[in-house]
Design an enzyme around this catalytic site. Structure first.
Site, PDB file in Angstrom:
ATOM      1  CG  LEU A   1     -14.783  -2.198 -27.307  1.00 45.12           C
ATOM      2  CD1 LEU A   1     -15.868  -2.863 -26.469  1.00 45.12           C
ATOM      3  CD2 LEU A   1     -15.066  -0.714 -27.463  1.00 45.12           C
TER       4      LEU A   1
ATOM      5  CG  LEU B   1     -26.351  -0.544 -23.337  1.00 44.63           C
ATOM      6  CD1 LEU B   1     -27.379  -1.509 -22.756  1.00 44.63           C
ATOM      7  CD2 LEU B   1     -25.071  -1.297 -23.699  1.00 44.63           C
TER       8      LEU B   1
ATOM      9  NE  ARG C   1     -11.884   2.473 -25.854  1.00 41.58           N
ATOM     10  CZ  ARG C   1     -11.862   2.069 -27.122  1.00 41.58           C
ATOM     11  NH1 ARG C   1     -10.740   1.522 -27.606  1.00 41.58           N
ATOM     12  NH2 ARG C   1     -12.931   2.193 -27.889  1.00 41.58           N
TER      13      ARG C   1
ATOM     14  CG  ASP D   1     -19.679   0.598 -34.987  1.00 41.03           C
ATOM     15  OD1 ASP D   1     -20.153   0.786 -36.124  1.00 41.03           O
ATOM     16  OD2 ASP D   1     -19.967   1.300 -33.996  1.00 41.03           O
TER      17      ASP D   1
ATOM     18  CB  ALA E   1     -18.539  10.989 -30.036  1.00 45.90           C
TER      19      ALA E   1
ATOM     20  CG  HIS F   1      -1.983  -1.054   1.132  1.00 43.54           C
ATOM     21  ND1 HIS F   1      -2.949  -1.207   2.096  1.00 43.54           N
ATOM     22  CD2 HIS F   1      -2.231  -2.013   0.199  1.00 43.54           C
ATOM     23  CE1 HIS F   1      -3.760  -2.205   1.763  1.00 43.54           C
ATOM     24  NE2 HIS F   1      -3.334  -2.709   0.616  1.00 43.54           N
TER      25      HIS F   1
ATOM     26  CD  GLU G   1      -1.091   3.944   3.949  1.00 45.05           C
ATOM     27  OE1 GLU G   1      -2.119   3.964   4.618  1.00 45.05           O
ATOM     28  OE2 GLU G   1      -0.970   3.297   2.874  1.00 45.05           O
TER      29      GLU G   1
ATOM     30  N   GLY H   1     -24.395   2.612 -28.282  1.00 49.97           N
ATOM     31  CA  GLY H   1     -25.346   3.470 -28.950  1.00 49.97           C
ATOM     32  C   GLY H   1     -26.384   4.026 -28.005  1.00 49.97           C
TER      33      GLY H   1
ATOM     34  CB  SER I   1     -31.260   0.644 -21.225  1.00 46.83           C
ATOM     35  OG  SER I   1     -32.074   0.409 -22.359  1.00 46.83           O
TER      36      SER I   1
END
Length: 356
Positions: free
Chosen positions: A213, A285, A193, A209, A163, A58, A60, A282, A288
């Site tokens: 990703l 989704l 990402r 498409d 976009a 960690h 510290e 898109g 939703s």
């Protein structure tokens, strides 16, 4: 509110340096949060540290490891998150601070993990260590918002990216390239990402498409693991036809058919350790997720063009009256090449914002 003193200003100064250290771990530490630390004595920095990934020191202990034994005696430790108090893979940080001879601990966020929350203070105080918490709290809380969401709600923090043209459309005419935005904006999406643990898209986007990703930027740490690539669909998917399920990262791809959005998010958190999700899909989704109150942050790119057509950037049921519409806070707006990027957090303090 605590009055600002010279001591307060000094604490904020060092805590902000710790925040800079913590930022190095964004996107690398799942299922843990990014944390930074600075060790200071008599106004002089002795060491810095940050949490690199699960199973490593960690922040510290990373900072203390750079010092000789007892070199930190009489020093102050500045940490973005309450030091842990239980023995995990690396041992409790409170014990490391006590053993090192630290005399004061200043931290920003209370640990949202109920196993740790509030336990550091009595342990440190019992060892005679002065404690100050809540310094730069807002910035520290923002840094661990994904981890906090998992602890509080059992699901990851969801960032929706879209976009669109100036008239709110997300597609260009047939035969043209699929991107509305320019190279600079697309490079920024690569960095985005790199901040997350999973990228979620729709079966429709997959069919239209065939996206990769993947992370394609040399600005992202080589330690970054390819985020999980998650496809949500109602219909059948012939996986062998798409690069998500055939490329070198196919073991990082997941398919969920006819599953509720909330259940998918909970499974990603519980089974894969995911704390932050980037939603790249898109309008259907996106709509939703928005209707169910499952979007926590928006990143919206506006391209300087007018397209027309039926495919709006955000679908779903939407809202009928102004008072019910979702508002954003902590908004930043910047020009990215020829495009505009607006980023903000969903303000859940309104009377009718969907909650989940």
């Amino acid at each position: 509110m605590e009055k600002l003193t010279m001591n307060t200003s000094e604490d904020e100064k060092w805590l902000r340096i710790a925040l800079g250290e913590a930022a190095k771990g964004i996107g690398l530490t799942l299922p843990n949060p990014p944390v930074g630390a600075v060790i200071v004595k008599d106004g002089v920095e002795l060491a810095r540290g940050w949490h690199r990934k699960w199973g490593t020191d960690h922040a510290e202990k990373d900072a203390l490891s750079r010092l000789k034994p007892r070199e930190a005696a009489g020093a102050t430790a500045y940490v973005t998150l309450e030091p842990c108090s239980t023995h995990g893979r690396t041992g409790a940080c409170v014990e490391a601070l006590i053993e090192a001879g630290i005399v004061k601990v200043v931290y920003g966020s209370r640990d949202p993990n109920p196993v740790h929350a509030g336990r550091a203070d009595p342990i440190l105080a019992g060892a005679g260590i002065e404690i100050r918490s809540g310094v730069c709290k807002e910035e520290c809380d923002h840094l661990i918002r994904g981890f906090t969401m998992v602890q509080n709600e059992g699901r990851p923090w969801v960032i929706a990216k879209t976009a669109m043209s100036l008239d709110g459309q997300i597609t260009r005419p047939a035969g043209e390239k699929q991107w509305l935005t320019g190279l600079e904006a697309r490079e920024q999406v690569q960095i985005l990402r790199g901040e997350v643990d999973a990228i979620v898209t729709s079966g429709e986007t997959l069919r239209q498409d065939d996206p990769a990703l993947t992370i394609r930027s040399d600005k992202i740490s080589s330690e970054k693991v390819q985020p999980w690539r998650v496809v949500l669909t109602r219909g059948e998917i012939e996986c062998r036809n798409y690069q998500l399920f055939t490329d070198d990262h196919r073991d990082r791809s997941l398919l969920f058919r006819n599953k509720s959005l909330y259940d998918v998010l909970r499974r990603l958190a519980g089974e894969k350790g995911v704390t932050t999700v980037l939603l790249e899909a898109g309008g259907e989704l996106l709509g939703s997720f928005s209707d169910e109150g499952l979007i926590d942050e928006w990143v919206v790119y506006l391209a300087p063009m007018v397209v027309g057509g039926p495919k709006a950037a955000l679908g779903g049921q939407g809202t009928a009256i102004l008072e019910e519409r979702i508002s954003l806070k902590d908004i930043t707006i910047q020009q990215v090449g020829k495009d505009i990027c607006a980023r903000g957090i969903v303000d859940r303090t309104g009377p009718d914002v969907p909650q989940r």
